[in-house]
Scaffold this active site. Structure first.
Site, PDB file in Angstrom:
ATOM      1  N   THR A   1       0.708  -1.256  -0.156  1.00 12.00           N
ATOM      2  CA  THR A   1      -0.117  -0.168   0.007  1.00 12.00           C
ATOM      3  C   THR A   1       0.972   1.227  -0.041  1.00 12.00           C
ATOM      4  OG1 THR A   1      -1.297  -1.163   1.609  1.00 12.00           O
ATOM      5  CG2 THR A   1      -1.979   1.193   1.481  1.00 12.00           C
TER       6      THR A   1
ATOM      7  N   THR B   1       0.456  -0.546   6.434  1.00 14.94           N
ATOM      8  CA  THR B   1       0.631  -1.399   5.164  1.00 14.94           C
ATOM      9  C   THR B   1       0.519  -2.805   5.566  1.00 14.94           C
ATOM     10  OG1 THR B   1       2.717  -1.134   5.105  1.00 14.94           O
ATOM     11  CG2 THR B   1       1.563   0.602   4.090  1.00 14.94           C
TER      12      THR B   1
ATOM     13  N   ARG C   1     -12.526  -8.170  -3.287  1.00 11.30           N
ATOM     14  CA  ARG C   1     -11.814  -8.003  -2.005  1.00 11.30           C
ATOM     15  C   ARG C   1     -11.593  -6.637  -1.758  1.00 11.30           C
ATOM     16  NH1 ARG C   1      -6.177  -6.350  -0.370  1.00 11.30           N
ATOM     17  NH2 ARG C   1      -6.043  -7.421   1.711  1.00 11.30           N
TER      18      ARG C   1
ATOM     19  N   GLY D   1      -9.090  -4.560   0.911  1.00  8.04           N
ATOM     20  CA  GLY D   1      -8.091  -4.445   2.101  1.00  8.04           C
ATOM     21  C   GLY D   1      -8.428  -3.351   3.117  1.00  8.04           C
ATOM     22  N   ASP D   2      -7.739  -3.179   3.772  1.00 10.21           N
ATOM     23  CA  ASP D   2      -7.739  -2.054   4.846  1.00 10.21           C
ATOM     24  C   ASP D   2      -7.689  -0.501   4.314  1.00 10.21           C
ATOM     25  OD1 ASP D   2      -5.093  -2.270   4.557  1.00 10.21           O
ATOM     26  OD2 ASP D   2      -4.499  -2.035   6.650  1.00 10.21           O
TER      27      ASP D   2
ATOM     28  N   GLY E   1      -4.125  -6.257   5.375  1.00 11.70           N
ATOM     29  CA  GLY E   1      -5.051  -5.686   5.814  1.00 11.70           C
ATOM     30  C   GLY E   1      -6.270  -6.606   6.484  1.00 11.70           C
TER      31      GLY E   1
HETATM   32  N1  GLY Z   1      -2.669  -2.924   3.413  1.00 10.77           N
HETATM   33  C1  GLY Z   1      -3.353  -3.241   2.066  1.00 10.77           C
HETATM   34  C2  GLY Z   1      -4.136  -4.373   1.883  1.00 10.77           C
HETATM   35  O1  GLY Z   1      -4.495  -5.282   2.524  1.00 10.77           O
HETATM   36  O2  GLY Z   1      -4.732  -4.555   0.632  1.00 10.77           O
END
Ligand code: GLY
Length: 308
Positions: free
Chosen positions: A166, A217, A194, A196-197, A220
């Site tokens: 990320t 990063t 999907r 992510g965070d 997630g």
């Molecule tokens: N931290 C980025 C993701 O999980 O996509």
């Protein structure tokens, strides 16, 4: 004090954001303009045009923006054909009563706000995706692709060196407004849809100008289970130092014993001008960019390893 903290992949846009901050630009605008450069840089292989597609060979981008003074948030997830998506997240924050748009709705809004429909699949990403998929599929699966169950394949073709990264920017402007901006192409070969965070406030990012900001990063799937970024800022609100707030969040990550577990990198700063970046169980050396107004130039520094 003006400050900027970002992960190592931020290099194409870090100086742009520093220049905006030096010119008294608002933190969010400064960071969105810097991240746009990261998203368009083909050499950054985890974000934007240089990132990796999902199981179907389609790019799906996630991004988030948070203004720590108003606590307003804009986020977009699984967005096709759009760059820069962090700027689109900012548009959500500014022009809609909503916090988050995903997929086709996010793309529709992008068109309304004047974003071009971009070619976002890098030829090398397409080649690597297709080669890996071919290796894992049986002749029957190849003949029927993409009308096959994808879940079994997503468990086998993931390359752990090329997943889940990320770009995150955390900044403080001349008015002591703290903000955070994130962007990613997400987990390489992820299941379509999907998230992510990076677009999830509280998990991948959080900012409150009174206390500080945090952004994560890597995995997630872990920070979403622990609300890691919000935990850190809330802990500071409750009186923890920056260092102790991060330790607290890491302890929560360490309590996870089931599900998908891997590394997490936490970037955080507080309203007193301190910052810290910690590498929780990532195998590689993690570096990050840091600048504050006392420094002549940004520095690339090494994150402290924790919990290994
Ligand atoms: N931290 C980025 C993701 O999980 O996509």
């Amino acid at each position: 004090m003006r400050m900027l903290l970002a992960n190592a992949e931020a290099w194409p846009g870090f100086d742009t954001t520093v220049e905006h901050l030096k010119n008294d630009g608002p933190a969010i605008d400064a960071m969105v303009s810097g991240i746009a450069r990261v998203e368009r840089e083909a050499k950054v292989r985890s974000v934007g045009y240089g990132g990796w597609p999902n199981m179907l060979g389609e790019m799906e981008f996630d991004a988030g923006v948070m203004d720590g003074t108003t606590r307003e948030v804009g986020a977009v997830g699984a967005v096709p054909a759009t760059l820069p998506v962090s700027a689109l997240a900012h548009e959500v924050m500014k022009h809609l009563p909503h916090v988050m748009l995903t997929g086709a709705g996010a793309r529709r809004f992008a068109t309304e706000r004047g974003f071009a429909v971009d070619e976002v699949l890098h030829p090398d990403s397409k080649r690597v995706w297709w080669e890996r998929l071919q290796k894992e599929m049986s002749p029957q699966q190849r003949a029927a692709f993409p009308d096959i169950p994808l879940a079994p394949l997503s468990n086998t073709i993931t390359d752990p060196e090329r997943v889940r990264d990320t770009t995150v920017f955390l900044g403080v402007d001349a008015g002591d407004h703290i903000g955070v901006v994130t962007s990613t192409s997400g987990w390489a070969w992820k299941y379509p849809g999907r998230l992510g965070d990076s677009p999830i406030p509280g998990a991948g990012f959080y900012a409150d100008s009174r206390y500080g900001a945090a952004a994560c990063t890597h995995t997630g799937e872990m920070t979403m289970r622990c609300s890691t970024s919000r935990s850190i800022v809330l802990a500071m609100r409750l009186g923890y130092t920056l260092e102790d707030a991060i330790k607290f969040a890491v302890e929560e990550l360490a309590e996870l014993k089931t599900g998908f577990l891997a590394g997490v990198v936490i970037h955080a700063l507080d309203a007193q001008g301190n910052h810290q970046v910690v590498n929780y169980r990532c195998d590689e050396e993690i570096r990050y960019w840091y600048w504050d107004e006392r420094m002549a130039a940004p520095e690339l520094r090494v994150a402290a390893a924790i919990g290994t």
